[in-house]
Write a protein that holds these residues in place. Sequence first.
Motif, short mmCIF file in Angstrom:
data_model
loop_
_atom_site.label_atom_id
_atom_site.label_comp_id
_atom_site.label_asym_id
_atom_site.label_seq_id
_atom_site.Cartn_x
_atom_site.Cartn_y
_atom_site.Cartn_z
N GLY A 190 0.78 -1.23 0.00
CA GLY A 190 0.00 0.00 0.00
C GLY A 190 0.81 1.28 0.00
N VAL A 191 2.11 1.19 -0.27
CA VAL A 191 2.96 2.39 -0.30
C VAL A 191 2.60 3.20 -1.54
CG1 VAL A 191 5.32 3.24 -0.49
CG2 VAL A 191 4.82 1.26 0.94
N SER A 192 2.27 4.48 -1.34
CA SER A 192 1.90 5.34 -2.47
C SER A 192 3.12 6.10 -2.98
CB SER A 192 0.79 6.31 -2.06
OG SER A 192 1.17 7.05 -0.94
N VAL A 193 3.13 6.27 -4.29
CA VAL A 193 4.17 7.05 -4.95
C VAL A 193 3.51 7.87 -6.05
CG1 VAL A 193 4.81 5.16 -6.52
CG2 VAL A 193 6.43 7.00 -6.10
N VAL A 194 3.89 9.12 -6.14
CA VAL A 194 3.34 10.01 -7.16
C VAL A 194 4.50 10.56 -7.98
CG1 VAL A 194 3.35 12.19 -5.88
CG2 VAL A 194 1.56 11.76 -7.51
N SER A 195 4.27 10.77 -9.26
CA SER A 195 5.29 11.35 -10.12
C SER A 195 4.66 12.32 -11.09
CB SER A 195 6.05 10.25 -10.86
OG SER A 195 5.18 9.50 -11.66
N PHE A 196 5.43 13.32 -11.49
CA PHE A 196 4.98 14.31 -12.46
C PHE A 196 6.19 15.10 -12.97
CE2 PHE A 196 4.57 16.13 -8.22
CZ PHE A 196 5.23 17.34 -8.32
N PRO A 197 6.07 15.67 -14.17
CA PRO A 197 7.13 16.54 -14.67
C PRO A 197 6.93 17.97 -14.16
CG PRO A 197 5.50 16.18 -16.38
CD PRO A 197 5.07 15.36 -15.18
#
Length: 143
Positions: free
Chosen positions: A25-32
């Motif tokens: 359940g570890v959340s990770v978000v990415s974006f430029p």
Amino acid sequence: MSGINKVILIGHLGKDPEIRYLDGGVSVVSFPLATSETFNKDGKKVEQTEWHNIVMWRSLADVAAKYLQKGKLVYIEGKLRTRSFEDKEGTKKYTTEVVAENFTMLGRKSDFENDNHPTDRPVTKTDNAADYNTANETDDLPF
């Protein structure tokens, strides 16, 4: 003496944050993130834009996914991390990312009024997304 790995960026999100959940359940978000600078070259104003891959983990990722969106101006502090992976053809590739440790949403208050987004509270990796509620905060700034 140990080294220092510190990145400070102010820029605009190139697209909405993409959140995913890993095992456990570890959340990770990415974006430029786009940062731009202007300078004069041969008497003409030139703008140069750099794109940075931003990654946020756990509760910081949850807060970013909830409040950040394409085009918004944000201040980010973090560190550089280079990792390797294999593409579909089995070729080893490398990518360098900024692993964010905190961020602050920037801009005018009116940029966020309809979205109910806070603009003046820095968010750190120790923040709990469930506790990130600005309903009781007062803002007596004139702008």
